[in-house]
Structure formats: structure tokens, C-alpha cells
Motif scaffolding. Structure first.
Motif, PDB file in Angstrom:
ATOM      1  N   VAL A 197       7.243  87.835 108.171  1.00 57.67           N
ATOM      2  CA  VAL A 197       7.920  86.862 107.050  1.00 57.67           C
ATOM      3  C   VAL A 197       6.817  85.730 106.727  1.00 57.67           C
ATOM      4  N   VAL A 198       6.469  85.258 107.725  1.00 56.44           N
ATOM      5  CA  VAL A 198       5.596  84.158 107.138  1.00 56.44           C
ATOM      6  C   VAL A 198       4.365  84.391 106.330  1.00 56.44           C
ATOM      7  N   ALA A 209       2.130  76.661 110.225  1.00 52.55           N
ATOM      8  CA  ALA A 209       2.713  78.100 110.584  1.00 52.55           C
ATOM      9  C   ALA A 209       1.917  78.676 111.969  1.00 52.55           C
ATOM     10  N   VAL A 253       3.762  76.527 115.014  1.00 47.77           N
ATOM     11  CA  VAL A 253       4.992  77.250 114.976  1.00 47.77           C
ATOM     12  C   VAL A 253       4.842  78.444 116.125  1.00 47.77           C
ATOM     13  N   TYR A 254       3.765  79.276 115.789  1.00 46.40           N
ATOM     14  CA  TYR A 254       3.736  80.483 116.640  1.00 46.40           C
ATOM     15  C   TYR A 254       3.357  80.118 118.124  1.00 46.40           C
ATOM     16  N   THR A 292       6.725  74.855 106.407  1.00 43.33           N
ATOM     17  CA  THR A 292       5.922  76.067 105.918  1.00 43.33           C
ATOM     18  C   THR A 292       6.566  76.921 105.002  1.00 43.33           C
ATOM     19  N   LEU A 316       8.601  74.981 110.645  1.00 43.82           N
ATOM     20  CA  LEU A 316       8.800  76.220 109.995  1.00 43.82           C
ATOM     21  C   LEU A 316       9.645  75.905 108.561  1.00 43.82           C
ATOM     22  N   TYR A 327       8.102  87.214 112.890  1.00 42.03           N
ATOM     23  CA  TYR A 327       7.502  85.895 112.461  1.00 42.03           C
ATOM     24  C   TYR A 327       6.360  86.090 111.439  1.00 42.03           C
ATOM     25  N   ILE A 338       6.518  78.718 119.861  1.00 38.45           N
ATOM     26  CA  ILE A 338       7.432  79.365 120.566  1.00 38.45           C
ATOM     27  C   ILE A 338       6.836  80.095 121.542  1.00 38.45           C
ATOM     28  N   PHE A 382      10.759  88.797 117.979  1.00 37.51           N
ATOM     29  CA  PHE A 382      10.356  87.634 116.966  1.00 37.51           C
ATOM     30  C   PHE A 382       9.168  87.435 116.684  1.00 37.51           C
ATOM     31  N   GLY A 383       7.995  87.792 117.478  1.00 40.25           N
ATOM     32  CA  GLY A 383       6.754  87.572 117.434  1.00 40.25           C
ATOM     33  C   GLY A 383       6.481  88.531 116.235  1.00 40.25           C
ATOM     34  N   GLU A 418      11.485  87.948 122.299  1.00 38.00           N
ATOM     35  CA  GLU A 418      10.286  86.898 122.067  1.00 38.00           C
ATOM     36  C   GLU A 418       9.320  88.233 121.289  1.00 38.00           C
TER      37      GLU A 418
END
Length: 245
Positions: free
Chosen positions: A209-210, A125, A128-129, A111, A108, A206, A132, A202-203, A199
Motif C-alpha cells: 500500500v505505501v 514511512a 512507521v514500519y 505519509t 502514517l 503495508y 510497528i 500487515f507487514g 503482524e
């Protein structure tokens, strides 16, 4: 030695792409193997290989002591998978969580760091997904091992098969991460619900933001290139051609 050197260089250039496709293949193969009645030990081995790939990703550009620590954690994870001793299995699952977390943090940072948007950055990226999702699946598995009534199975084929616990929790993790909410597996206990909510939030965060970061990096590159590109003159009549007196 030159062949090994070339292989290392080739892997270093495409390591994030290889990790992503390895993780994706494991996630696709896991439910198929479970449906065929194959023991989830094969899935454990596949996950251990994926974690090895994640550790190898951190080898490039990371400090040696961090890499050594990850290799030690990986050894514990693999030994727990192969031996099958129950306390060691739980410990190896916790170690798997740490490996996923550390690898995801390192990728991350790569990224979100400054630089050009390349295919490797995009694959990092995406990896990372997936990491997680696997990490939360392992935590769900630990929760279910400690509190067997943490989940309610509504007509799911996972019910009654202890060997399918890991496959069920990883499946539920990715359903939660993508906020699909099929309803075939429902968290009941407090820890399971807390992790499911975390979770899901965050999903979504994420992705926002990414994507925003990658778009800003790409636009910044385009703006810099446009500033460096000379603008051709479109009107010849504006160009002075007469000679000075």
C-alpha cells in the motif's frame, strides 16, 4: 534563543530521518548487547529515548492535548524502566505499545497525505514500519510475561534468560514482520499465534500500500510538471514565416 530556534527548525526539517536512524541503531545494537550479557535495561532505556523521539515528531503539526497525553505516557514508560517494579514494568510496556501506535498513526497519515514525495516522507514511512515491529515486540513480551509457555525456543540463546525476554520478542517480531520464518522461536499459544499472523499479513500489506501510494504521488507530480512544461517546436518548416498579404 536564536540558537535554540535554529536547532528546532533544523530538527523539524529532518525529524523523520533522525527517528528512523535512531530506531535502526537500537534494533541493531540490541542483539549485540544481549550477546555480550548486558542487561536489557540498557535496551529499555534506548527504547524509551526512541519513544521520546517519536513523541517529539508528533509535536510538530499536532494538537497540544495529544502531545501532552503522549508525554504523560512516556513518563510512565520511563519510570517503569528505571524503577524495575514488576507490575509497573508490565504497565510501562503497555504504555510503550500505545506510544508506538499513536506515533505510527500520525506518521502514517503524513505519509499517505497529499503532497510531494520527499526524503522526509520516505523516512516517515520507514519509521512507521520499525515502530510497528517494536510495538508487536512489546505485545509479544507482555504475552510471554503472562503466559511463559507461549513460545518454543529451538536452540536459541535466549532460552533460560529472563532478562533477555524483551530482546527475544522484538527479534521475533521483526522476523515475523519480514516473513523470514527462521524457526528458532515458534509461537505456541493462541494469542501469540494470532498476533504473529496479524503482524505478518500487515507487514506485507503495508509495503504494498505505501509503495503504491508513494509511486502514485510521484507520478502525479511528474504528470503535473509535464503539463506545465511548454513543448518546443521540432519542425521549423511547419512554422509559418510568410507575411500576410
Amino acid at each position: 534563543m536564536s540558537v535554540i530556534h535554529n536547532l528546532v527548525n533544523a530538527y523539524s526539517r529532518r525529524r523523520f530521518a533522525l527517528l528512523f536512524f535512531s530506531l535502526l541503531s537500537t534494533m541493531v545494537a540490541a542483539p549485540v548487547l544481549g550477546e555480550l550479557g548486558i542487561s536489557t535495561k540498557f535496551m529499555e532505556v534506548f527504547l524509551a529515548l526512541n519513544m521520546l523521539a517519536a513523541v517529539l515528531v508528533t509535536v510538530f503539526g499536532s494538537k497540544r492535548h495529544a502531545v501532552l497525553g503522549l508525554l504523560v505516557l512516556l513518563a510512565v514508560r520511563v519510570s517503569g524502566t528505571l524503577v524495575g517494579y514488576e507490575p509497573l514494568v508490565v504497565t510501562s510496556q503497555a504504555v510503550g505499545v500505545l506510544i508506538c501506535l499513536i506515533s505510527a498513526v500520525i506518521m502514517l497519515r503524513y505519509t499517505l497525505s497529499e503532497g510531494f514525495v520527499t526524503s522526509e516522507r520516505i523516512y516517515a514511512a520507514l519509521s512507521v514500519y520499525l515502530l510497528i515491529g517494536i510495538m508487536c515486540g512489546l505485545i509479544f513480551c507482555i504475552i510471554m510475561e503472562q503466559w511463559p509457555s507461549s513460545f518454543s525456543f529451538q536452540g536459541s540463546s535466549f532460552v533460560g534468560g529472563k532478562k533477555n525476554v524483551l530482546a527475544a520478542t522484538i527479534y521475533f517480531s521483526f522476523v515475523t514482520l519480514g516473513t523470514l520464518g527462521y524457526g528458532d522461536i515458534i509461537p505456541v499459544s493462541g494469542p501469540a499465534r494470532a498476533l504473529a499472523v496479524t503482524e505478518a499479513i500487515f507487514g506485507q500489506m503495508y509495503l504494498v500500500v505505501v509503495v503504491a501510494r508513494l509511486v502514485s504521488l510521484y507520478k502525479g507530480r511528474s504528470d503535473r510538471e509535464s503539463l506545465l512544461t511548454p513543448i518546443p517546436c521540432q519542425h521549423k518548416d511547419l512554422v509559418r514565416t510568410d507575411k500576410p498579404d
